[in-house]
Design an enzyme around this catalytic site. Structure first.
Site, PDB file in Angstrom:
ATOM      1  N   ASN A  37      19.983 -36.451 -28.855  1.00 27.02           N
ATOM      2  CA  ASN A  37      20.465 -35.218 -29.471  1.00 27.02           C
ATOM      3  C   ASN A  37      19.433 -34.597 -30.412  1.00 27.02           C
ATOM      4  OD1 ASN A  37      22.334 -33.234 -29.896  1.00 27.02           O
ATOM      5  ND2 ASN A  37      23.800 -34.508 -31.032  1.00 27.02           N
ATOM      6  N   HIS A  46      39.212 -39.181 -31.939  1.00 26.83           N
ATOM      7  CA  HIS A  46      38.742 -38.605 -33.200  1.00 26.83           C
ATOM      8  C   HIS A  46      39.725 -37.596 -33.757  1.00 26.83           C
ATOM      9  CE1 HIS A  46      34.193 -39.423 -32.881  1.00 26.83           C
ATOM     10  NE2 HIS A  46      34.839 -40.321 -32.177  1.00 26.83           N
ATOM     11  N   ARG A  82      40.099 -42.561 -35.129  1.00 26.28           N
ATOM     12  CA  ARG A  82      39.190 -42.383 -36.257  1.00 26.28           C
ATOM     13  C   ARG A  82      39.638 -41.169 -37.054  1.00 26.28           C
ATOM     14  NH1 ARG A  82      32.796 -40.679 -35.917  1.00 26.28           N
ATOM     15  NH2 ARG A  82      33.662 -38.592 -36.075  1.00 26.28           N
ATOM     16  N   TYR A 105      30.463 -34.176 -42.297  1.00 26.62           N
ATOM     17  CA  TYR A 105      30.349 -34.781 -40.973  1.00 26.62           C
ATOM     18  C   TYR A 105      31.744 -35.051 -40.385  1.00 26.62           C
ATOM     19  CZ  TYR A 105      30.390 -38.188 -37.406  1.00 26.62           C
ATOM     20  OH  TYR A 105      30.687 -38.813 -36.234  1.00 26.62           O
ATOM     21  N   ASP A 107      34.107 -43.189 -40.312  1.00 26.99           N
ATOM     22  CA  ASP A 107      32.640 -43.167 -40.219  1.00 26.99           C
ATOM     23  C   ASP A 107      32.078 -42.513 -41.487  1.00 26.99           C
ATOM     24  OD1 ASP A 107      29.981 -42.890 -39.501  1.00 26.99           O
ATOM     25  OD2 ASP A 107      30.382 -41.959 -37.560  1.00 26.99           O
ATOM     26  N   HIS A 125      28.886 -42.189 -41.971  1.00 31.95           N
ATOM     27  CA  HIS A 125      27.687 -41.494 -41.466  1.00 31.95           C
ATOM     28  C   HIS A 125      26.462 -41.638 -42.375  1.00 31.95           C
ATOM     29  CE1 HIS A 125      25.935 -38.462 -38.632  1.00 31.95           C
ATOM     30  NE2 HIS A 125      26.797 -39.062 -37.840  1.00 31.95           N
ATOM     31  N   GLU A 180      32.482 -47.502 -40.474  1.00 33.00           N
ATOM     32  CA  GLU A 180      31.212 -47.366 -39.736  1.00 33.00           C
ATOM     33  C   GLU A 180      30.106 -46.752 -40.581  1.00 33.00           C
ATOM     34  OE1 GLU A 180      31.679 -44.837 -36.316  1.00 33.00           O
ATOM     35  OE2 GLU A 180      29.530 -44.556 -36.136  1.00 33.00           O
ATOM     36  N   GLU A 200      24.802 -47.098 -34.092  1.00 32.07           N
ATOM     37  CA  GLU A 200      24.672 -46.077 -33.042  1.00 32.07           C
ATOM     38  C   GLU A 200      23.244 -45.552 -32.947  1.00 32.07           C
ATOM     39  OE1 GLU A 200      27.550 -43.204 -34.403  1.00 32.07           O
ATOM     40  OE2 GLU A 200      26.011 -41.976 -35.330  1.00 32.07           O
ATOM     41  N   ARG A 223      27.285 -51.151 -32.687  1.00 33.74           N
ATOM     42  CA  ARG A 223      27.578 -49.852 -32.065  1.00 33.74           C
ATOM     43  C   ARG A 223      26.470 -49.339 -31.149  1.00 33.74           C
ATOM     44  NH1 ARG A 223      30.955 -46.433 -31.984  1.00 33.74           N
ATOM     45  NH2 ARG A 223      29.998 -44.756 -33.182  1.00 33.74           N
ATOM     46  N   HIS A 269      28.800 -46.661 -29.111  1.00 28.65           N
ATOM     47  CA  HIS A 269      28.766 -45.242 -29.429  1.00 28.65           C
ATOM     48  C   HIS A 269      29.178 -44.446 -28.187  1.00 28.65           C
ATOM     49  CE1 HIS A 269      25.937 -41.727 -30.814  1.00 28.65           C
ATOM     50  NE2 HIS A 269      27.154 -41.544 -31.257  1.00 28.65           N
ATOM     51  N   ASP A 325      27.378 -36.279 -27.222  1.00 27.61           N
ATOM     52  CA  ASP A 325      25.968 -36.119 -26.855  1.00 27.61           C
ATOM     53  C   ASP A 325      25.472 -37.253 -25.953  1.00 27.61           C
ATOM     54  OD1 ASP A 325      26.470 -36.928 -29.769  1.00 27.61           O
ATOM     55  OD2 ASP A 325      24.504 -37.832 -29.448  1.00 27.61           O
ATOM     56  N   GLU A 369      34.119 -46.021 -28.265  1.00 20.92           N
ATOM     57  CA  GLU A 369      34.347 -44.660 -28.763  1.00 20.92           C
ATOM     58  C   GLU A 369      34.498 -43.703 -27.577  1.00 20.92           C
ATOM     59  OE1 GLU A 369      31.058 -43.011 -30.955  1.00 20.92           O
ATOM     60  OE2 GLU A 369      32.326 -41.496 -31.887  1.00 20.92           O
ATOM     61  N   TRP A 417      21.996 -37.077 -43.243  1.00 23.75           N
ATOM     62  CA  TRP A 417      23.125 -36.332 -42.689  1.00 23.75           C
ATOM     63  C   TRP A 417      24.085 -37.299 -42.007  1.00 23.75           C
ATOM     64  CZ3 TRP A 417      24.842 -35.631 -37.571  1.00 23.75           C
ATOM     65  CH2 TRP A 417      25.994 -34.810 -37.472  1.00 23.75           C
TER      66      TRP A 417
HETATM   67  C1  GCO Z   1      29.796 -41.100 -33.913  1.00 24.41           C
HETATM   68  C2  GCO Z   1      28.556 -40.455 -34.365  1.00 24.41           C
HETATM   69  C3  GCO Z   1      28.237 -39.115 -33.789  1.00 24.41           C
HETATM   70  C4  GCO Z   1      26.816 -38.711 -34.196  1.00 24.41           C
HETATM   71  C5  GCO Z   1      26.174 -37.977 -33.072  1.00 24.41           C
HETATM   72  C6  GCO Z   1      24.755 -37.565 -33.395  1.00 24.41           C
HETATM   73  O1  GCO Z   1      30.233 -42.015 -34.588  1.00 24.41           O
HETATM   74  O2  GCO Z   1      30.289 -40.711 -32.877  1.00 24.41           O
HETATM   75  O3  GCO Z   1      28.346 -40.611 -35.719  1.00 24.41           O
HETATM   76  O4  GCO Z   1      29.184 -38.138 -34.063  1.00 24.41           O
HETATM   77  O5  GCO Z   1      26.811 -37.946 -35.341  1.00 24.41           O
HETATM   78  O6  GCO Z   1      26.228 -38.771 -31.938  1.00 24.41           O
HETATM   79  O7  GCO Z   1      24.120 -37.075 -32.275  1.00 24.41           O
HETATM   80 MG    MG Z   2      28.985 -42.639 -36.067  1.00 20.41          MG
END
Ligand code: GCO
Ligand code: MG
Length: 408
Positions: A43, A128, A153, A165, A216, A218, A242, A268, A289, A318, A322, A345, A408
């Protein structure tokens, strides 16, 4: 003894398409007329992997025996000299996945049969639920429960922050790569740490205790902040928490682990077993992950999972949007065949994406089923793919309220 039949590779083509979002797909063809697919999507850096494959990998594949999956993996990993990293490992993953697809098609079996057969009837997934407010997130969670999900989630807007996020306008198809150049978000850890336990307290009051809940962070916390959040969430019995910290420093999980019994998931963004080794061997995490698409393909992810199994760490691949349907299909065959599968996921792809990648896998009552077509059970409609040219897209970046760049 009969001589082993070889299966020369005749072509390896990279297909870049953007049916709503960018995907990079490798298609390997053989002298027997068979072909296999691998997902090479990274991504925000898609064209780097496309070039790595087309310019540097494809020419060296022609004429090799498609059956020699492990030897080709070693050739690409050791042969690059410059080891690991997301671009290299996504490219290797695409080759590996395509070769497993070919081998399973040649065998006339769905891939999971070749990987040892099914260890369970289906692959349990989590969906999600997200919303701008706590109330909206909980009503989304109810909707997911009504669709049959048994694990959900929860991500919610943080009071005082314009965006965060995991919260999107389109509830079914979350897409964070939202700008032709990176958009800038603002982040406050203190506001987030105040809001998140309240979300889960309200969620348990509204949804009860039957449903598995996940979250998550993040990569946005320091280890001690992660420890605090883990403790604050303990009363709500999360399935996993996560990516609390970025995990560049694997040892930082010691501090988090010492302070909380909330199960921890990470990985991930990992692309090699070396990113996972200490976390697994010291039992600092509960779920790993790493994905087929970013961690070297089915061959390498199996190594990671086998190591994890020794230490009671389960998989939690993961599966964001994407990762293409090719990667999702590969993940499902892998999940079905591994004894230490934990949870998968699942973010649905859009109809445009599903049309470009027709697939056999299906969702039913909280689980995905890969289907019984030979190979991965996923194809690419190249004519349709050609109608969606690449569009530059980036993930957002994040700054603290005082302007400092952060994760991020
Ligand atoms: C998740 C991830 C994604 C990522 C994304 C970035 O737990 O699914 O954190 O949402 O942010 O895959 O490309
Ligand atoms: Mg994640």
């Amino acid at each position: 003894m009969s001589k082993t039949r070889t299966l020369p590779i005749t072509a390896a083509r990279v297909i870049v398409t953007c049916p709503g979002r960018n995907f990079v797909t490798l298609k390997i063809e053989t002298a027997a007329g068979s072909y296999g697919l691998g997902d090479a999507t990274l991504n925000g850096r898609e064209l780097a992997v496309a070039s790595y494959l087309a310019d540097h990998v494809a020419p060296s594949l022609i004429g090799r025996d498609a059956h020699q999956i492990e030897d080709i993996w070693q050739f690409l990993y050791r042969g690059a000299y410059w080891r690991r990293g997301p671009v290299t490992m996504s490219a290797i993953a695409a080759v590996d996945t395509a070769l497993w697809d070919i081998k399973a098609k040649e065998a006339g079996m769905p891939l999971y049969q070749l990987l040892g057969g099914a260890c369970r009837s289906g692959v349990r997934v989590y969906g999600h639920a997200n919303g701008e407010t706590l109330e909206e997130t909980i009503s989304e969670a109810r909707r997911y429960r009504d669709m049959g999900y048994t694990a959900i989630r929860l991500q919610s807007g943080v009071p005082g922050l314009a965006s965060t996020y995991g919260v999107s306008r389109d509830k079914m198809f979350y897409e964070p790569a939202d700008g032709g150049l990176p958009t800038e978000n603002t982040w406050s850890t203190s506001k987030y740490l105040a809001a998140t336990p309240r979300l889960f307290e309200a969620a348990r009051a509204a949804l009860g205790w039957e449903i598995d809940l996940l979250h998550d962070a993040h990569h946005r916390l320091t280890p001690i902040e992660a420890a605090r959040l883990g403790q604050d969430l303990e009363p709500y019995r999360l399935f996993w928490l996560e990516d609390t910290v970025a995990a560049d420093n694997q040892a930082s999980f010691r501090l988090i682990r010492r302070h909380t019994t909330t199960p921890l998931a990470v990985g991930e963004v990992f692309n090699s077993i070396w990113d996972c080794k200490q976390l697994i061997e010291e039992q600092l995490i509960d779920y790993i992950r790493a994905s087929v698409g970013h961690a070297g393909g089915i061959s390498h992810l199996r190594r990671i999972a086998v190591l994890a199994d020794l230490y009671d760490v389960k998989t939690g691949c993961h599966g964001a949007t994407d990762l293409s349907p090719v990667c999702m299909a590969a993940a499902l065959h892998f999940d079905l065949s591994m004894p230490n599968f934990g949870l998968q996921e699942y973010m649905c792809h859009t109809q445009e994406t599903d049309a470009v990648f027709p697939h056999a896998y299906r969702f039913s009552a909280g689980s995905l089923y890969p289907g019984d077509e030979p190979g991965l059970g996923v194809d690419i409609d190249e004519a349709l793919a050609a109608q969606y040219p690449y569009r530059r897209a980036y993930l957002p970046v994040n700054r603290l309220e005082d302007g400092t760049m952060t994760n991020w």
